[in-house]
Motif scaffolding. Structure first.
Motif, PDB file in Angstrom:
ATOM      1  N   ILE A 180       0.867  -1.173   0.000  1.00 51.98           N
ATOM      2  CA  ILE A 180       0.000   0.000   0.000  1.00 51.98           C
ATOM      3  C   ILE A 180       0.907   1.228   0.000  1.00 51.98           C
ATOM      4  O   ILE A 180       1.722   1.402   0.909  1.00 51.98           O
ATOM      5  CB  ILE A 180      -0.915   0.029   1.243  1.00 51.98           C
ATOM      6  CG1 ILE A 180      -1.728  -1.258   1.338  1.00 51.98           C
ATOM      7  CG2 ILE A 180      -1.844   1.247   1.187  1.00 51.98           C
ATOM      8  CD1 ILE A 180      -2.556  -1.365   2.619  1.00 51.98           C
ATOM      9  N   SER A 181       0.778   2.058  -1.013  1.00 54.54           N
ATOM     10  CA  SER A 181       1.604   3.265  -1.065  1.00 54.54           C
ATOM     11  C   SER A 181       0.735   4.493  -0.791  1.00 54.54           C
ATOM     12  O   SER A 181      -0.478   4.477  -1.021  1.00 54.54           O
ATOM     13  CB  SER A 181       2.275   3.396  -2.425  1.00 54.54           C
ATOM     14  OG  SER A 181       1.315   3.566  -3.429  1.00 54.54           O
ATOM     15  N   SER A 182       1.376   5.520  -0.261  1.00 50.31           N
ATOM     16  CA  SER A 182       0.703   6.804   0.026  1.00 50.31           C
ATOM     17  C   SER A 182      -0.634   6.556   0.732  1.00 50.31           C
ATOM     18  O   SER A 182      -1.696   6.974   0.244  1.00 50.31           O
ATOM     19  CB  SER A 182       0.495   7.585  -1.270  1.00 50.31           C
ATOM     20  OG  SER A 182       1.706   7.783  -1.940  1.00 50.31           O
ATOM     21  N   SER A 183      -0.586   5.873   1.874  1.00 48.38           N
ATOM     22  CA  SER A 183      -1.810   5.429   2.544  1.00 48.38           C
ATOM     23  C   SER A 183      -2.738   6.601   2.875  1.00 48.38           C
ATOM     24  O   SER A 183      -2.293   7.730   3.135  1.00 48.38           O
ATOM     25  CB  SER A 183      -1.474   4.658   3.814  1.00 48.38           C
ATOM     26  OG  SER A 183      -0.693   5.449   4.677  1.00 48.38           O
ATOM     27  N   GLN A 184      -4.027   6.298   2.856  1.00 43.12           N
ATOM     28  CA  GLN A 184      -5.079   7.261   3.174  1.00 43.12           C
ATOM     29  C   GLN A 184      -5.930   6.713   4.316  1.00 43.12           C
ATOM     30  O   GLN A 184      -5.954   5.497   4.539  1.00 43.12           O
ATOM     31  CB  GLN A 184      -5.945   7.508   1.937  1.00 43.12           C
ATOM     32  CG  GLN A 184      -5.152   8.056   0.754  1.00 43.12           C
ATOM     33  CD  GLN A 184      -5.983   8.205  -0.499  1.00 43.12           C
ATOM     34  OE1 GLN A 184      -7.161   7.863  -0.540  1.00 43.12           O
ATOM     35  NE2 GLN A 184      -5.355   8.738  -1.546  1.00 43.12           N
ATOM     36  N   THR A 185      -6.632   7.593   4.987  1.00 37.92           N
ATOM     37  CA  THR A 185      -7.448   7.137   6.132  1.00 37.92           C
ATOM     38  C   THR A 185      -8.482   6.105   5.696  1.00 37.92           C
ATOM     39  O   THR A 185      -8.849   5.213   6.467  1.00 37.92           O
ATOM     40  CB  THR A 185      -8.144   8.317   6.814  1.00 37.92           C
ATOM     41  OG1 THR A 185      -8.914   9.042   5.861  1.00 37.92           O
ATOM     42  CG2 THR A 185      -7.114   9.272   7.445  1.00 37.92           C
ATOM     43  N   THR A 186      -8.922   6.204   4.456  1.00 33.79           N
ATOM     44  CA  THR A 186      -9.911   5.239   3.957  1.00 33.79           C
ATOM     45  C   THR A 186      -9.319   3.847   3.746  1.00 33.79           C
ATOM     46  O   THR A 186     -10.057   2.890   3.494  1.00 33.79           O
ATOM     47  CB  THR A 186     -10.519   5.728   2.634  1.00 33.79           C
ATOM     48  OG1 THR A 186      -9.449   6.056   1.740  1.00 33.79           O
ATOM     49  CG2 THR A 186     -11.395   6.942   2.868  1.00 33.79           C
ATOM     50  N   ASP A 187      -8.001   3.718   3.844  1.00 32.02           N
ATOM     51  CA  ASP A 187      -7.373   2.396   3.766  1.00 32.02           C
ATOM     52  C   ASP A 187      -7.510   1.629   5.081  1.00 32.02           C
ATOM     53  O   ASP A 187      -7.206   0.430   5.129  1.00 32.02           O
ATOM     54  CB  ASP A 187      -5.887   2.522   3.427  1.00 32.02           C
ATOM     55  CG  ASP A 187      -5.633   3.095   2.051  1.00 32.02           C
ATOM     56  OD1 ASP A 187      -4.576   3.738   1.851  1.00 32.02           O
ATOM     57  OD2 ASP A 187      -6.495   2.929   1.156  1.00 32.02           O
ATOM     58  N   SER A 188      -7.945   2.275   6.120  1.00 33.46           N
ATOM     59  CA  SER A 188      -8.095   1.606   7.426  1.00 33.46           C
ATOM     60  C   SER A 188      -9.068   0.444   7.320  1.00 33.46           C
ATOM     61  O   SER A 188     -10.007   0.454   6.511  1.00 33.46           O
ATOM     62  CB  SER A 188      -8.593   2.606   8.471  1.00 33.46           C
ATOM     63  OG  SER A 188      -7.646   3.616   8.683  1.00 33.46           O
ATOM     64  N   GLY A 189      -8.835  -0.548   8.162  1.00 30.62           N
ATOM     65  CA  GLY A 189      -9.680  -1.741   8.154  1.00 30.62           C
ATOM     66  C   GLY A 189      -8.818  -2.969   8.344  1.00 30.62           C
ATOM     67  O   GLY A 189      -7.676  -2.887   8.800  1.00 30.62           O
TER      68      GLY A 189
END
Lengths: 110, 113
Positions: free
Chosen positions: A74-83
């Motif tokens: 996962i690159s340049s992670s975003q808050t929506t990647d949470s889970g």
């Protein structure tokens, strides 16, 4: 039956960071899929990748079938990647019942 | 439909009550799977249908669990005489053929009190 272990079990990232999730499996597989389960419980298929490398936007995955592992980047992670990220595999040659791994719980903070 | 639809989204049952959970797969999908996900765990296989034929029910935890897909489309998972240990999220998935990408529904969260 096949064993599927994922690491790390938990991961906390700052938004924008990169990460690598690992899936080890104990036998040869005919099917390997990566899923993201969002905080509302929905399982989303990310990749069907029994071997080789695939990329989709900020996500990519590599499966080295001969060494029995798969990696999700996962690159340049975003808050929506949470889970929770699950790796699921099947050794079946007929219909393929997926066996899910233990999961990696990811929290991306702003 | 565009996705796999499950209903109800939430179900609270008193211990001993019978429940029925519905799954409406993507139109044309041959394979249908039911999984059970306990809190904090990964999904575990319950049963598999190819069209209307139930080809594997090895994951059903007891004879209180029964699944059907009589016309090869909608499927129902029935749990008789529910127990507290049945509390979990029940997930349905479908795929065009076996060996293909799975699409999961949003699940039914069953709480037995």
């Amino acid at each position: 039956g096949i064993q599927v272990e994922q690491s790390p079990p938990d991961l906390i990232l700052q938004e924008g960071a990169n990460s690598t999730l690992r899936c080890n499996f104990s036998d040869s597989v005919n099917n390997l899929q990566w899923f993201h389960q969002n905080p509302w419980g929905q399982l989303i298929n990310l990749f069907y990748i029994p071997s080789g490398t695939k990329q989709n936007g900020r996500l990519s995955a590599t499966t080295v079938a001969t060494e029995r592992y798969s990696l999700l980047y996962i690159s340049s992670s975003q808050t929506t990647d949470s889970g929770v990220y699950f790796c699921a595999v099947s050794t079946d040659t007929g219909f393929q019942k997926l066996v899910f791994g233990t999961g990696t719980r990811l929290l991306v903070s702003p | 439909g565009a996705g796999v639809s499950q209903s109800p989204r939430y179900k609270v049952a008193k211990r001993g009550q019978d429940v029925a959970l519905r799954c409406d797969p993507i139109s044309g999908h041959v394979s249908l799977f039911w999984y059970q996900q306990a809190l904090g765990q990964g999904p575990e296989f319950l049963t598999y249908f190819q069209n209307e034929a139930q080809l594997d029910k090895s994951g059903l935890p007891s004879d209180r669990f029964f699944a059907e897909r009589p016309e090869g489309s909608v499927s129902t998972l029935k749990i008789q005489r529910t127990q507290q240990e049945d509390s979990a999220v029940y997930l349905c998935a479908s795929s065009l053929e076996w060996g293909e990408v799975y699409t999961f529904g949003s699940g039914t969260r069953l709480t037995v009190v």
